[in-house]
Design an enzyme around this catalytic site. Sequence first.
Site, PDB file in Angstrom:
ATOM      1  CG  LEU A 188       3.583  -1.355 -19.548  1.00 56.93           C
ATOM      2  CD1 LEU A 188       2.999   0.202 -20.013  1.00 56.93           C
ATOM      3  CD2 LEU A 188       2.915  -2.143 -20.870  1.00 56.93           C
ATOM      4  N   GLY A 189       7.424  -2.401 -17.829  1.00 55.81           N
ATOM      5  CA  GLY A 189       9.144  -2.323 -18.090  1.00 55.81           C
ATOM      6  C   GLY A 189       9.456  -1.808 -16.754  1.00 55.81           C
ATOM      7  N   GLY A 235      13.052   0.596 -15.466  1.00 57.11           N
ATOM      8  CA  GLY A 235      13.970   1.307 -15.778  1.00 57.11           C
ATOM      9  C   GLY A 235      14.868   1.808 -14.530  1.00 57.11           C
ATOM     10  N   GLY A 236      15.960   2.540 -14.772  1.00 52.64           N
ATOM     11  CA  GLY A 236      16.676   2.941 -13.733  1.00 52.64           C
ATOM     12  C   GLY A 236      16.067   3.793 -12.739  1.00 52.64           C
ATOM     13  CG  PHE A 237      14.786   7.297 -13.912  1.00 53.49           C
ATOM     14  CD1 PHE A 237      15.743   7.668 -13.148  1.00 53.49           C
ATOM     15  CD2 PHE A 237      14.842   7.729 -15.251  1.00 53.49           C
ATOM     16  CE1 PHE A 237      16.803   8.100 -13.643  1.00 53.49           C
ATOM     17  CE2 PHE A 237      15.833   8.177 -15.559  1.00 53.49           C
ATOM     18  CZ  PHE A 237      17.026   8.682 -14.934  1.00 53.49           C
ATOM     19  N   GLY A 238      12.534   3.496 -11.966  1.00 56.96           N
ATOM     20  CA  GLY A 238      11.555   2.908 -11.364  1.00 56.96           C
ATOM     21  C   GLY A 238      10.855   2.024 -12.632  1.00 56.96           C
ATOM     22  CB  VAL A 298       6.575   1.901 -17.215  1.00 56.04           C
ATOM     23  CG1 VAL A 298       5.495   2.571 -17.765  1.00 56.04           C
ATOM     24  CG2 VAL A 298       7.913   2.791 -16.756  1.00 56.04           C
ATOM     25  CE  LYS A 331       9.620   6.019 -16.307  1.00 57.77           C
ATOM     26  NZ  LYS A 331      10.624   6.499 -17.108  1.00 57.77           N
ATOM     27  CG  ASP A 333      19.290   6.969 -21.385  1.00 61.76           C
ATOM     28  OD1 ASP A 333      20.120   6.328 -22.232  1.00 61.76           O
ATOM     29  OD2 ASP A 333      18.493   6.181 -20.657  1.00 61.76           O
TER      30      ASP A 333
END
Length: 819
Positions: free
Chosen positions: A505-506, A508-511, A513, A527, A624
């Site tokens: 799905l996407g 981000g900075g954390f990993g 999804v 996630k 954020d």
Amino acid sequence: MKIFFILITSFFITPSTSSDTLTATQILRTNQTLLSQNKTFVLGFFRGSNTNYYLGIWYHNFNPQSIVWVANRDNPIDNSTGYLKFGDQGNFLLLNSSGKPAWSSNTTAAKNPLLQLLDTGNLVLKDSSDNTNDNNYLWQSFDYPTDTFLPGMKLGWDFDKGTEKHLTSWKITGEDPSSGDYTMKIDYHGLPEAFLRRNQTIIFRTGPWNGERFSGAPGMIQDQSNDLKFNFTYDEHGVFYYYSVTKPSMFSRTIVTSDSNVGELQRYMLVQGSWTKFWYEPEAPCDYYGECGPYGVCDKNGSPICTCMHGFSPKNQEAWNLNNGSEGCVRNTPLNCSTDKFLHRQNMKLPETTNVYVNKSMTLDECGSLCKRNCSCTAYANTDIRNGGTGCVMWVGQLFDMSVFPSNGQDLYVRLSASDIGSNKNHRVIEAIGITLGALVIVLGLVAICYLRNKKQQRSRGHDSLMNEIYSGGVERNMDDLELPMFDFDTLTMATNNFSQDNKLGEGGFGSVYRGRLIEGREIAVKRLSEDSRQGILEFKNEVKLIIKLQHRNLVRLLGCCIEKEEKMLVYEYMENKGLDSILYDKSKRHLLNWERRFNIIYGIARGLLYLHQDSRFRIIHRDLKTSNILLDGEMNPKISDFGMARIFDKDEIQTKTLRIVGTYGYMAPEYAMYGKFSIKSDVFSFGVMVLEIITGKKNRGCSDDNTEELNLLENIWRHWHKGTVMKLIDPSISNSYTESEVVRCIHIGLLCIQERAEDRPTMSSVVLMLSNEAPSMSNPKTPGFSARKTHSDIDSSSSRQDETWSVNEVTITVLDAR
Ligand SMILES: *[C@@H]1O[C@H](CO)[C@@H](O)[C@H](O)[C@H]1NC(C)=O
Ligand SMILES: *[C@@H]1O[C@H](CO)[C@@H](O)[C@H](O)[C@H]1NC(C)=O
Ligand SMILES: *[C@@H]1O[C@H](CO)[C@@H](O)[C@H](O)[C@H]1NC(C)=O
Ligand SMILES: *[C@@H]1O[C@H](CO)[C@@H](O)[C@H](O)[C@H]1NC(C)=O
Ligand SMILES: *[C@@H]1O[C@H](CO)[C@@H](O)[C@H](O)[C@H]1NC(C)=O
Ligand SMILES: *[C@@H]1O[C@H](CO)[C@@H](O)[C@H](O)[C@H]1NC(C)=O
Ligand SMILES: *[C@@H]1O[C@H](CO)[C@@H](O)[C@H](O)[C@H]1NC(C)=O
Ligand SMILES: *[C@@H]1O[C@H](CO)[C@@H](O)[C@H](O)[C@H]1NC(C)=O
Ligand SMILES: *[C@@H]1O[C@H](CO)[C@@H](O)[C@H](O)[C@H]1NC(C)=O
Ligand SMILES: *[C@@H]1O[C@H](CO)[C@@H](O)[C@H](O)[C@H]1NC(C)=O
Ligand SMILES: *[C@@H]1O[C@H](CO)[C@@H](O)[C@H](O)[C@H]1NC(C)=O
């Protein structure tokens, strides 16, 4: 606690008494109730968690049940039935099933007593044969408050009658109504003020009333709406504190709570059908009584929070260095009396006023000369700040429990030896240099920020550092393992089709999804945290347990987690319509969001954020917030996601500094971008940016660095707002669905949220109130803190305000922050 509410609400059988009065011949049984005339309040029996019966008053038809008064709190009747009837001395009695009294009102002279429940929540006893004076009650429940302070009630001392009224918490709020350990009581000695105590120990002090508000609790007065009116009077007849609501549709209650050994004073208002916590104390560490000891001054924005009054030094330097200021400060130079001078401090919470001399008719000058002549006088101030200041209060001996507020404190004049005053001048000079340096560093910092932003795609910091931050907060470390729903690695692999690219799905900075579907059909979002997270398993589990407890209809639900094979994953509910940005900025989809939906989204985000900031057990700052972190469900209801950045706060920690700045430029509050200072008000800033983005359908781009004439969104809105042409900026795709006044109000609120100075921004509870209220009085926005160049000039002008936060120390830290 929630279970208890359900238990007691389900217990009431339809009221069998429909009138609002109980006459001498009637009785009220445990299965009956008495309603107030307009059905606002109800009197009846409820059961505590111990299954005993209590006679009480609560809001009618309101869930959860909010009990405002209890008659027999310390003497319940057991779980068999009891009843209420009149005695033969003009009193009314509560009897248990064997006819023995468990509680009685005071005796009165009434021949034909009549009980009536008023729509204020006051239960009154009248004589039905006496129709002359309607408000001369022979007995009223408002004279015997329990833990709730309602509009129309008076707390304090009546010297003429020799009575005193104060609040006492429940043993456990919401569960056990018997008298608890916490009290809120007004003290009439010296200059009157109110104290929150646990047994005999003072926890919080409001500070004296200064004509407008309590000196030490500016937030106790609503600034955004004028729907509540407060008053405090003291003279030879008594000392009274009371308040009223200006609109009959407005409900407010103030309670003293007791829950898990924490007692608070809290004020709620009913906003769109639910109680919103508007204010509470103690809130910040500075609110705790005597935090910085004698002659210490607490500043919640300071680091450390305690400083000594000028001319004083820490009594115990060692403890002071360990952030324990409770021993306070001692004078550098002994007083001489005849040659002493006075130091003028602004924006103070006045020291404790139990032992002071007061003369309400003196002027400040008279006060000053009286203090100067009296060698034991250590400080003085006005008693009333209205009309330029009147009255005189003089302290003798130690000055205790002082704090400084950013803007709404009081002036205090402190006696110092002349030599210490002299050195204060140098102090000022140093400050001034610090400020100039500060401004310079800000400019450099901004240049650096814009440079970095251009240079590379903004990248969020590693997960590990964040987790470390959360754990430094010291939130519940040893929670029970059992409450944590764990998912199997294989289950998740299968659900996400082996984490296939198609399911992604996407990122981000954390990993990344992934979308997934469990065998039983439920859709989930998984996630997968980046592998470089070095956080320990235990800490990770603890964090998840904490986040799982946060449940609100405007927050994405965390369902569980998975820890296996060096992997850590979080499993969330799946949101059909994905991120708000994916619709808002998509030309083919943005029309799906008509004005009603957009307003609903704004309102929902506000509610969710309010929950994070205030209503959840932990004070959580998201850090954020941006449109891509707002997910939409099938009905376009907004849900805040990614608490990954959230720094979990201890209850008493209000603003913290961090050396790492996480977040997204364009949404970051100036003080956060520049100083790494974050607070709930930095979230408010991001919220304001989102509101303006949702209305205009345009993205705020942070620094406008590419030399185009296109202005930064916030700057552009501000210009048009000034010219009165702000409606030109509305997203054309909502052009036929909005009400102009509503849109203007939202823009207005958005602008208030992005104010340069954190203290000028409203709290989320005010935002929710402003959004829901039809015609609140809102302050006019000042120039917002948009970014780069503007921010810089604004800060320049603020240097003259002598803002204490720009100290030399922080400037040093700023240099580190900016990299
Ligand atoms: C209330 O309880 C009494 C006895 O305790 C019973 O006689 C009466 O019918 C009950 N009333 C209702 C409305 O349930
Ligand atoms: C009860 O409601 C009516 C109609 O809303 C209003 O006129 C009246 O003043 C209210 N009475 C009280 C005691 O609040
Ligand atoms: C009353 O309480 C006792 C002991 O707590 C319990 O045994 C009994 O069943 C209760 N009776 C009712 C009617 O709830
Ligand atoms: C009623 O109260 C009396 C006095 O407090 C007590 O002795 C008695 O046991 C109570 N009766 C019941 C049924 O609880
Ligand atoms: C009135 O009753 C309360 C208990 O309900 C008692 O504490 C108080 O002393 C009584 N006051 C007078 C004047 O009798
Ligand atoms: C407060 O007083 C009550 C009753 O005396 C006692 O049980 C409780 O432990 C006290 N609480 C504290 C914190 O001292
Ligand atoms: C408080 O009450 C007094 C006396 O009723 C009145 O004179 C005063 O104006 C009131 N103050 C406020 C702020 O309402
Ligand atoms: C601070 O110091 C005082 C006395 O020096 C001590 O009683 C108190 O427990 C200390 N507080 C903390 C939080 O360590
Ligand atoms: C106070 O200062 C004056 C002038 O410096 C000096 O003459 C006097 O002795 C001092 N008094 C005391 C009590 O120190
Ligand atoms: C208060 O000060 C005024 C003006 O100085 C004076 O006239 C008055 O007597 C003082 N009142 C008391 C109680 O000292
Ligand atoms: C100084 O003021 C205090 C408090 O009003 C008073 O008790 C004391 O007598 C005064 N001392 C002198 C010397 O006036």
